[in-house]
Design an enzyme around this catalytic site. Structure first.
Site, mmCIF file in Angstrom:
data_model
loop_
_atom_site.group_PDB
_atom_site.id
_atom_site.type_symbol
_atom_site.label_atom_id
_atom_site.label_comp_id
_atom_site.label_asym_id
_atom_site.label_seq_id
_atom_site.Cartn_x
_atom_site.Cartn_y
_atom_site.Cartn_z
ATOM 1 N N CYS A 1 5.991 -0.274 7.443
ATOM 2 C CA CYS A 1 5.576 0.947 6.742
ATOM 3 C C CYS A 1 6.745 1.440 5.904
ATOM 4 C CB CYS A 1 5.158 2.027 7.739
ATOM 5 S SG CYS A 1 4.572 3.541 6.962
ATOM 6 N N LEU A 2 6.456 1.821 4.668
ATOM 7 C CA LEU A 2 7.528 2.298 3.787
ATOM 8 C C LEU A 2 8.158 3.590 4.318
ATOM 9 C CD1 LEU A 2 5.886 1.547 0.321
ATOM 10 C CD2 LEU A 2 7.738 0.268 1.435
ATOM 11 N N GLN B 1 2.489 10.052 2.117
ATOM 12 C CA GLN B 1 3.839 9.449 2.085
ATOM 13 C C GLN B 1 4.664 9.977 0.913
ATOM 14 O OE1 GLN B 1 2.219 5.216 2.577
ATOM 15 N NE2 GLN B 1 4.155 5.098 3.710
ATOM 16 N N HIS C 1 -2.962 6.777 7.623
ATOM 17 C CA HIS C 1 -2.034 7.752 7.039
ATOM 18 C C HIS C 1 -2.776 9.035 6.656
ATOM 19 C CE1 HIS C 1 1.963 5.967 6.651
ATOM 20 N NE2 HIS C 1 1.482 4.849 6.121
ATOM 21 N N GLY D 1 0.837 -1.200 0.000
ATOM 22 C CA GLY D 1 0.000 0.000 0.000
ATOM 23 C C GLY D 1 0.864 1.238 0.000
ATOM 24 N N HIS E 1 -4.434 0.628 7.767
ATOM 25 C CA HIS E 1 -3.116 1.257 7.876
ATOM 26 C C HIS E 1 -3.051 2.481 6.945
ATOM 27 C CE1 HIS E 1 1.503 0.880 7.908
ATOM 28 N NE2 HIS E 1 1.276 1.667 6.851
ATOM 29 N N GLU E 2 -3.569 2.332 5.717
ATOM 30 C CA GLU E 2 -3.540 3.443 4.744
ATOM 31 C C GLU E 2 -4.499 4.558 5.155
ATOM 32 O OE1 GLU E 2 -1.101 3.274 2.964
ATOM 33 O OE2 GLU E 2 -0.745 1.129 3.008
HETATM 34 O O1 GNR Z 1 4.163 -2.527 2.417
HETATM 35 C C1 GNR Z 1 3.530 -2.487 3.457
HETATM 36 N N1 GNR Z 1 3.308 -3.639 4.134
HETATM 37 C C2 GNR Z 1 2.423 -3.726 5.197
HETATM 38 C C3 GNR Z 1 2.463 -4.877 5.966
HETATM 39 C C4 GNR Z 1 1.606 -5.036 7.031
HETATM 40 C C5 GNR Z 1 0.705 -4.052 7.314
HETATM 41 C C6 GNR Z 1 0.658 -2.892 6.572
HETATM 42 C C7 GNR Z 1 1.513 -2.724 5.506
HETATM 43 S S1 GNR Z 1 1.417 -1.301 4.553
HETATM 44 C C8 GNR Z 1 3.069 -1.189 3.979
HETATM 45 C C9 GNR Z 1 3.221 -0.070 2.961
HETATM 46 C C10 GNR Z 1 2.933 1.266 3.619
HETATM 47 O O2 GNR Z 1 3.690 1.827 4.345
HETATM 48 N N2 GNR Z 1 1.770 1.775 3.401
HETATM 49 O O3 GNR Z 1 1.414 2.945 3.966
HETATM 50 NI NI NI Z 2 2.548 3.019 5.845
#
Ligand code: GNR
Ligand code: NI
Length: 176
Positions: A97-98, A54, A143, A49, A139-140
């Protein structure tokens, strides 16, 4: 038609990752291009995601593809997403998270969620997610409200992670 391009992913801590994002008014060609660039950036990273803040855009938009590397790609673009239902049952997933590379911690969230959003054509969709899809969608969405998965951890753990990230950012700045 212009080509896609990779965007720079902001790293925590960054004030731009803490802002509540603005709804998207109309889904025009510029926004579709941004969504395409975000998908390319997400696949390149790689990640499941990526949310607009980001890449420095204060907009309620995220992309995701939780199909897994064995399956055909299933890119999704969600504009103005909101939760319409969450399950009572919870699920714990080791999240990453990236914007916080190489750090993984357990986060507990509703196991299933329903979201209403506009797709790349501006069409309103209601969709139910479960498993990794539900974790990723939440999670997204976080953000877009300036929230990171480390906000679910203890203040001590979060502090340690933030300290580590500040050090990493200093090292990266030295190298450039
Ligand atoms: O790549 C991602 N892997 C992930 C793994 C477990 C729970 C959430 C994520 S999202 C993350 C990419 C990211 O930072 N998205 O905002
Ligand atoms: Ni993230």
């Amino acid at each position: 038609m212009t080509r896609m391009s990779l965007k720079k992913i902001l790293l925590h801590p960054d004030p731009r990752l803490k802002k509540a994002c603005e709804p998207v008014a109309d889904i025009n060609a510029d926004l579709r291009k941004l969504a395409d660039d975000m998908l390319e950036t997400m696949y390149d990273a790689p990640g499941v995601g990526l949310a607009a803040p980001q890449v420095g855009k204060v907009m309620r938009l995220f992309v995701m593809d939780f199909s897994g590397k064995e399956a055909d790609p299933d890119p999704r673009v969600l504009f103005n997403p909101r939760l319409t239902w969450v399950s009572e049952t919870m699920n714990t997933y080791e999240e990453g998270c990236l914007s916080i590379p190489d750090i993984y911690e357990d986060v507990t969230r509703p196991e299933q969620v329903r979201m209403v959003y506009q797709n790349i054509d501006g069409k309103e969709i209601e969709e139910e997610f479960e498993g990794l899809g539900a974790t990723c969608a939440q999670h997204e969405l976080d953000h877009l409200d300036g929230k990171l998965f480390i906000d679910y951890l203890s203040a001590i753990k979060r502090g340690m992670i933030t300290k580590k990230m500040k050090k990493l950012k200093k090292e990266l700045a030295r190298d450039t």
